[in-house]
Write an enzyme that holds these catalytic residues in place. Structure first.
Site, PDB file in Angstrom:
ATOM      1  N   HIS A 207       0.801  -1.233   0.000  1.00 53.29           N
ATOM      2  CA  HIS A 207       0.000   0.000   0.000  1.00 53.29           C
ATOM      3  C   HIS A 207       0.829   1.275   0.000  1.00 53.29           C
ATOM      4  O   HIS A 207       0.273   2.366  -0.066  1.00 53.29           O
ATOM      5  CB  HIS A 207      -0.956   0.025   1.200  1.00 53.29           C
ATOM      6  CG  HIS A 207      -0.266   0.325   2.497  1.00 53.29           C
ATOM      7  ND1 HIS A 207       0.434  -0.617   3.189  1.00 53.29           N
ATOM      8  CD2 HIS A 207      -0.152   1.471   3.198  1.00 53.29           C
ATOM      9  CE1 HIS A 207       0.947  -0.077   4.270  1.00 53.29           C
ATOM     10  NE2 HIS A 207       0.618   1.194   4.307  1.00 53.29           N
TER      11      HIS A 207
HETATM   12  C1  UD1 Z   1      -2.166   5.180   6.205  1.00 52.28           C
HETATM   13  C2  UD1 Z   1      -0.852   5.617   6.857  1.00 52.28           C
HETATM   14  C3  UD1 Z   1       0.179   4.505   6.699  1.00 52.28           C
HETATM   15  C4  UD1 Z   1      -0.337   3.191   7.232  1.00 52.28           C
HETATM   16  C5  UD1 Z   1      -1.639   2.855   6.510  1.00 52.28           C
HETATM   17  C6  UD1 Z   1      -2.259   1.552   6.978  1.00 52.28           C
HETATM   18  C7  UD1 Z   1      -0.449   8.041   6.760  1.00 52.28           C
HETATM   19  C8  UD1 Z   1       0.364   9.087   6.109  1.00 52.28           C
HETATM   20  N1  UD1 Z   1      -0.325   6.820   6.230  1.00 52.28           N
HETATM   21  O1  UD1 Z   1      -1.915   5.062   4.802  1.00 52.28           O
HETATM   22  O2  UD1 Z   1       1.333   4.862   7.452  1.00 52.28           O
HETATM   23  O3  UD1 Z   1       0.622   2.169   6.991  1.00 52.28           O
HETATM   24  O4  UD1 Z   1      -2.572   3.923   6.750  1.00 52.28           O
HETATM   25  O5  UD1 Z   1      -3.403   1.257   6.285  1.00 52.28           O
HETATM   26  O6  UD1 Z   1      -1.156   8.324   7.702  1.00 52.28           O
HETATM   27  N2  UD1 Z   1      -9.384   4.592   2.163  1.00 52.28           N
HETATM   28  C9  UD1 Z   1     -10.587   3.926   2.121  1.00 52.28           C
HETATM   29  N3  UD1 Z   1     -11.148   3.545   3.289  1.00 52.28           N
HETATM   30  C10 UD1 Z   1     -10.564   3.785   4.494  1.00 52.28           C
HETATM   31  C11 UD1 Z   1      -9.338   4.480   4.524  1.00 52.28           C
HETATM   32  C12 UD1 Z   1      -8.754   4.861   3.353  1.00 52.28           C
HETATM   33  O7  UD1 Z   1     -11.145   3.672   1.066  1.00 52.28           O
HETATM   34  O8  UD1 Z   1     -11.148   3.400   5.523  1.00 52.28           O
HETATM   35  C13 UD1 Z   1      -8.751   4.996   0.882  1.00 52.28           C
HETATM   36  C14 UD1 Z   1      -9.038   6.404   0.477  1.00 52.28           C
HETATM   37  O9  UD1 Z   1      -9.220   6.432  -0.894  1.00 52.28           O
HETATM   38  C15 UD1 Z   1      -7.725   7.131   0.817  1.00 52.28           C
HETATM   39  C16 UD1 Z   1      -6.696   6.045   0.629  1.00 52.28           C
HETATM   40  O10 UD1 Z   1      -7.348   4.825   0.987  1.00 52.28           O
HETATM   41  O11 UD1 Z   1      -7.528   8.237   0.009  1.00 52.28           O
HETATM   42  C17 UD1 Z   1      -5.487   6.243   1.503  1.00 52.28           C
HETATM   43  O12 UD1 Z   1      -5.854   6.374   2.886  1.00 52.28           O
HETATM   44  P1  UD1 Z   1      -4.971   7.255   3.903  1.00 52.28           P
HETATM   45  O13 UD1 Z   1      -5.450   7.127   5.273  1.00 52.28           O
HETATM   46  O14 UD1 Z   1      -4.795   8.602   3.348  1.00 52.28           O
HETATM   47  O15 UD1 Z   1      -3.537   6.579   3.818  1.00 52.28           O
HETATM   48  P2  UD1 Z   1      -3.125   5.049   3.767  1.00 52.28           P
HETATM   49  O16 UD1 Z   1      -2.545   4.809   2.415  1.00 52.28           O
HETATM   50  O17 UD1 Z   1      -4.190   4.130   4.252  1.00 52.28           O
END
Ligand code: UD1
Length: 361
Positions: A207
């Protein structure tokens, strides 16, 4: 003493659980759990609260997704009000996600003491958003709870006062130790039933933006997985970020022996790790969990903030060269597995050590 715990993203939930449980044993402590809502899907958040036995958050800031600045800013604006209302004596923040740094910034400005759980880890790579979050959070924290001696060394090297640093061990392993027996019973769960026919398999998670955001890199990883699946079935629970990219980037289709699933629950994923012949990942926590479990792990990154998993554990950093990934996987599947040990203080009592230190404040 009023303690406010701030969590927001999936890897935070396993870390807060043992600390809250240990603090609940101390009558001096009053606790408040804040969920920023950074992760909001049932499969990225709610199921973890259920399986880890976490209380329903007292407050949910419901910030959701957004750019880094947008997400961090939203958390800060909403969390500031919470701190003003709750007037905590101490805020505990966990790991390295955007929720961690946002909450630390708010508390620093409101003169609320900050404890950072999982302090001191450094990849040395500032292009990683998590590295920026670690540096800023550690710079602001009053008490720094480290999981391994490299954390202490990094902080001392950055000029942090030794008195503030406490080597407590790994809280994520506390949760693993507690829930491993339940995880082992999950093998016949609904989510895993489809995989019970595999005697041997490779488990994959990806991811990190550096691996999944660009078509070239993600395409070459997926094509390596396709080739590897000729030798061993692959189980690939897909993170929402990665799923979005796979759908939008128009990449080579995955072979039928690469079995994709939705993100799995904590117990289901742990069950899969315990039986894997090999794990391929770019996660931080999974490097640690495989080291504890003694399962070979190949990390598709150029660096790691968890060097102890390489020095003592089962982790091998293969970088982003796909030939290296493929060759290292073949070695492991041929039975050439490195010796490993569990790092000191990764035994299930880190949460208790943290609660005991807080009690002396
Ligand atoms: C975040 C953390 C990362 C951790 C990871 C675990 C930061 C900078 N990064 O990354 O360190 O390893 O979580 O999962 O905080 N999304 C969904 N549903 C959710 C959450 C996210 O669909 O419940 C999608 C959204 O499109 C979002 C993307 O995933 O834009 C990324 O989510 P985000 O929380 O921004 O960062 P992660 O890549 O999950």
């Amino acid at each position: 003493m009023k303690i406010i715990h701030v969590v927001g993203a999936r890897p935070n939930f396993m870390k807060v659980a043992p600390v809250m449980a240990a603090c609940a044993e101390n009558k001096r402590f009053e606790q408040c759990l804040v969920h920023t809502g950074q992760h909001y899907d049932e499969k990225m958040s709610d199921i973890f609260f259920q399986e880890l036995g976490l209380p329903i958050p007292d407050i949910n800031l419901e910030v959701g997704s957004g750019s880094h600045a947008e997400q961090t800013a939203k958390i800060m604006i909403r969390f500031e009000e919470v701190v003003q209302q709750q007037q905590p004596d101490l805020a505990l923040v966990y790991g390295d996600v955007n929720s961690t740094v946002a909450a630390a910034l708010v508390c620093a400005k409101l003169n609320v003491k900050i404890g950072h759980v999982e302090a001191g880890l450094r990849s040395g790579d500032r292009t990683m958003p998590e590295e920026v979050n670690r540096l800023v959070t550690d710079c602001l924290a009053d008490i720094l709870f480290t999981p391994s001696p490299d954390g202490d060394r990094n902080l001392i090297g950055e000029g942090v006062d030794k008195q503030k640093i406490h080597l407590v061990g790994n809280v994520m392993i506390d949760t693993l130790v507690r829930l491993l027996p339940s995880a082992k019973e999950r093998w016949r769960s609904e989510a895993l039933e489809q995989f019970s026919r595999f005697d041997r398999y490779c488990l994959v998670t990806l991811h990190r933006p550096s691996n999944v955001d660009e078509a070239k890199m993600l395409g070459s990883i997926l094509s390596t997985l396709n080739t590897l699946s000729l030798r061993i079935p692959i189980i690939f629970p897909i993170h929402p970020r990665t799923r979005d990219r796979v759908q939008t980037l128009n990449l080579e289709p995955l072979s039928p022996d690469v079995h994709c699933t939705e993100p799995l629950s904590y117990l289901d994923f742990l069950a899969l790790q315990t039986r894997a012949a090999l794990v391929i990942t770019d996660s931080g926590g999974i490097q640690e969990e495989t080291t504890y479990l003694g399962i070979p792990c190949l990390t598709v990154r150029e660096n790691t903030e968890r060097p102890i998993t390489m020095e003592m554990g089962t982790n091998i950093l293969v970088g982003q060269n796909m030939d290296d990934l493929y060759n290292a996987a073949q070695e492991i599947l041929d039975g050439n597995v490195k010796d490993s040990e569990i790092p000191p203080l990764w035994e299930g009592n880190a949460g208790k050590r943290i609660a005991d230190i807080i009690d002396t404040l």
